[in-house]
Design a protein around this motif. Structure first.
Motif, mmCIF file in Angstrom:
data_model
loop_
_atom_site.group_PDB
_atom_site.id
_atom_site.type_symbol
_atom_site.label_atom_id
_atom_site.label_comp_id
_atom_site.label_asym_id
_atom_site.label_seq_id
_atom_site.Cartn_x
_atom_site.Cartn_y
_atom_site.Cartn_z
ATOM 1 N N LYS A 107 26.501 41.613 -29.065
ATOM 2 C CA LYS A 107 26.211 41.167 -27.710
ATOM 3 C C LYS A 107 27.426 41.396 -26.816
ATOM 4 O O LYS A 107 28.551 41.038 -27.173
ATOM 5 C CB LYS A 107 25.815 39.697 -27.701
ATOM 6 C CG LYS A 107 24.515 39.424 -28.447
ATOM 7 C CD LYS A 107 24.112 37.963 -28.334
ATOM 8 C CE LYS A 107 22.782 37.709 -29.036
ATOM 9 N NZ LYS A 107 22.363 36.292 -28.941
ATOM 10 N N GLN A 108 27.180 41.984 -25.655
ATOM 11 C CA GLN A 108 28.278 42.310 -24.746
ATOM 12 C C GLN A 108 29.038 41.064 -24.322
ATOM 13 O O GLN A 108 30.277 41.085 -24.220
ATOM 14 C CB GLN A 108 27.745 43.048 -23.523
ATOM 15 C CG GLN A 108 27.192 44.435 -23.838
ATOM 16 C CD GLN A 108 26.725 45.159 -22.594
ATOM 17 O OE1 GLN A 108 27.068 44.792 -21.476
ATOM 18 N NE2 GLN A 108 25.921 46.194 -22.786
ATOM 19 N N THR A 145 32.098 45.437 -18.407
ATOM 20 C CA THR A 145 32.101 46.868 -18.092
ATOM 21 C C THR A 145 32.786 47.708 -19.163
ATOM 22 O O THR A 145 32.197 48.661 -19.677
ATOM 23 C CB THR A 145 32.739 47.122 -16.716
ATOM 24 O OG1 THR A 145 31.973 46.428 -15.719
ATOM 25 C CG2 THR A 145 32.758 48.609 -16.394
ATOM 26 N N PRO A 146 34.048 47.411 -19.549
ATOM 27 C CA PRO A 146 34.664 48.232 -20.614
ATOM 28 C C PRO A 146 33.958 48.071 -21.960
ATOM 29 O O PRO A 146 33.948 49.000 -22.773
ATOM 30 C CB PRO A 146 36.105 47.716 -20.674
ATOM 31 C CG PRO A 146 36.075 46.375 -20.044
ATOM 32 C CD PRO A 146 35.003 46.425 -19.012
ATOM 33 N N ILE A 147 33.354 46.898 -22.209
ATOM 34 C CA ILE A 147 32.591 46.707 -23.448
ATOM 35 C C ILE A 147 31.400 47.654 -23.468
ATOM 36 O O ILE A 147 31.121 48.312 -24.486
ATOM 37 C CB ILE A 147 32.101 45.246 -23.570
ATOM 38 C CG1 ILE A 147 33.287 44.285 -23.689
ATOM 39 C CG2 ILE A 147 31.149 45.102 -24.748
ATOM 40 C CD1 ILE A 147 34.106 44.454 -24.947
ATOM 41 N N ARG A 148 30.698 47.724 -22.345
ATOM 42 C CA ARG A 148 29.534 48.598 -22.252
ATOM 43 C C ARG A 148 29.927 50.055 -22.482
ATOM 44 O O ARG A 148 29.241 50.800 -23.190
ATOM 45 C CB ARG A 148 28.881 48.424 -20.873
ATOM 46 C CG ARG A 148 27.569 49.175 -20.723
ATOM 47 C CD ARG A 148 26.776 48.670 -19.525
ATOM 48 N NE ARG A 148 27.553 48.658 -18.294
ATOM 49 C CZ ARG A 148 27.942 47.556 -17.655
ATOM 50 N NH1 ARG A 148 27.612 46.360 -18.141
ATOM 51 N NH2 ARG A 148 28.634 47.620 -16.535
ATOM 52 N N ILE A 184 39.267 49.257 -27.160
ATOM 53 C CA ILE A 184 38.168 48.368 -27.559
ATOM 54 C C ILE A 184 37.220 49.088 -28.503
ATOM 55 O O ILE A 184 36.786 48.528 -29.518
ATOM 56 C CB ILE A 184 37.419 47.862 -26.306
ATOM 57 C CG1 ILE A 184 38.330 46.947 -25.488
ATOM 58 C CG2 ILE A 184 36.145 47.121 -26.701
ATOM 59 C CD1 ILE A 184 37.759 46.536 -24.154
ATOM 60 N N ALA A 185 36.879 50.340 -28.190
ATOM 61 C CA ALA A 185 35.977 51.111 -29.048
ATOM 62 C C ALA A 185 36.561 51.247 -30.448
ATOM 63 O O ALA A 185 35.840 51.124 -31.450
ATOM 64 C CB ALA A 185 35.718 52.486 -28.437
ATOM 65 N N GLU A 213 35.565 37.876 -26.790
ATOM 66 C CA GLU A 213 36.481 38.113 -27.909
ATOM 67 C C GLU A 213 37.692 38.943 -27.496
ATOM 68 O O GLU A 213 38.825 38.659 -27.911
ATOM 69 C CB GLU A 213 35.739 38.817 -29.040
ATOM 70 C CG GLU A 213 36.603 39.153 -30.242
ATOM 71 C CD GLU A 213 35.822 39.815 -31.371
ATOM 72 O OE1 GLU A 213 36.470 40.433 -32.240
ATOM 73 O OE2 GLU A 213 34.578 39.726 -31.374
ATOM 74 N N PHE A 214 37.462 39.969 -26.652
ATOM 75 C CA PHE A 214 38.543 40.867 -26.254
ATOM 76 C C PHE A 214 39.177 40.477 -24.915
ATOM 77 O O PHE A 214 40.128 41.121 -24.476
ATOM 78 C CB PHE A 214 38.038 42.307 -26.192
ATOM 79 C CG PHE A 214 37.660 42.871 -27.532
ATOM 80 C CD1 PHE A 214 38.623 43.121 -28.493
ATOM 81 C CD2 PHE A 214 36.332 43.115 -27.858
ATOM 82 C CE1 PHE A 214 38.283 43.625 -29.734
ATOM 83 C CE2 PHE A 214 35.974 43.613 -29.094
ATOM 84 C CZ PHE A 214 36.957 43.867 -30.048
#
Length: 286
Positions: A83-84, A96-99, A63-64, A90-91
């Protein structure tokens, strides 16, 4: 979903059974051996936690990298809020993994975060741009001087082909728009890639891995994002200037004139830096 895992306490293989919960998250059901025996709870928990940690780490890295790619390609321009909730949708993952992915990008200088607020794509300062382009001019000039000595004839042929593709794309981009703006955007994205390909080929031909690594670092971060956004806004006259400068660099390399190649690249990078700086200042004032 079945995942094979070797549990060291037994000589036979256990099959770890999980079921999808949402997105890429899974819930463990159990671990069973071929003879029907269930793995002890302690070993199952150990195996499950290890596998989940590995999957989560890989997911965060993926994701990163995708967010980073959109920032550097101009998909997320400087100043845009990430925005998280929107990214999670989107993903197809939880927040949590977005953060965690955004925290990694913050460490790389690509985004900034404040507590309980969205991440924002970093906009470099005028000083950042000026300093980095001066450094790039010196280092890429050095790389071009070295490349004039080390690049093989086959490498020069590939560089010439890359330049011809760039010229063709410049002409295509300058042509009257056909249909909607999506085609123009795609052509400018292709130009960015071809420009990076041209510069990377010269740096790689310098035969200096440490120099190559330093320049890769300089092209990333907030300045790299600003470069992508500014390049996407280039008009046809600016693209033609860039093409002529590439031509001067290529001709010096083909003559194997290290001094001329170094001077041509340095002039090209400094000129590009002035353009990027003016674009960023105009955006700030608008």
């Amino acid at each position: 979903m079945l995942i094979s895992a070797e549990l060291s306490q037994f000589s036979r293989e256990f099959v770890v059974c999980v079921r999808p919960v949402s997105g890429r998250r899974y819930e463990f059901i159990g671990a069973f051996r071929g003879d029907g025996m269930c793995a002890p709870r302690g070993l199952l928990l150990c195996c499950g936690a290890s596998m989940l940690n590995g999957q989560q780490t890989k997911l965060i890295a993926e994701i990163a990298e995708k967010i980073r790619g959109k920032i550097l390609s101009g998909g997320f321009p400087p100043g845009e809020r990430l925005k998280q909730e929107r990214l999670a949708e989107e993903f197809g993952v939880s927040r949590t993994p977005i953060r965690e992915a955004l925290s990694r990008l913050e460490a790389q200088g690509l985004v900034s975060q404040q507590q309980r607020r969205s991440a924002v794509v970093c906009a470099p300062s005028a000083r950042d741009i000026s300093e980095i382009y001066r450094i790039r001019a010196e280092l890429e000039g050095l790389a071009a001087g070295l490349a004039a000595k080390w690049i093989p004839d086959a490498g020069l042929a590939r560089l010439r082909a890359s330049h011809e593709r760039f010229l063709a794309k410049v002409r295509d981009t300058a042509a009257p728009a056909r249909g909607r703006g999506g085609g123009r955007t795609a052509r400018r994205t292709a130009l960015l890639k071809l420009d990076a390909e041209f510069h990377s080929a010269i740096v790689a031909a310098s035969n200096n891995r440490n120099l190559e690594r330093l320049l890769q670092d300089l092209r990333s971060g907030a300045v790299g994002a600003a470069v992508s956004a500014a390049a996407a806004a280039m008009d046809s006259s600016r693209l033609e200037v860039q093409a002529r400068q590439h031509q001067c660099v290529l001709e010096a390399l083909e003559r194997r004139d290290g001094d001329a190649a170094r001077a041509a690249v340095s002039e090209h990078i400094l000129d590009a830096g002035e353009y990027i700086l003016a674009w960023v200042e105009n955006q700030s004032g608008s």
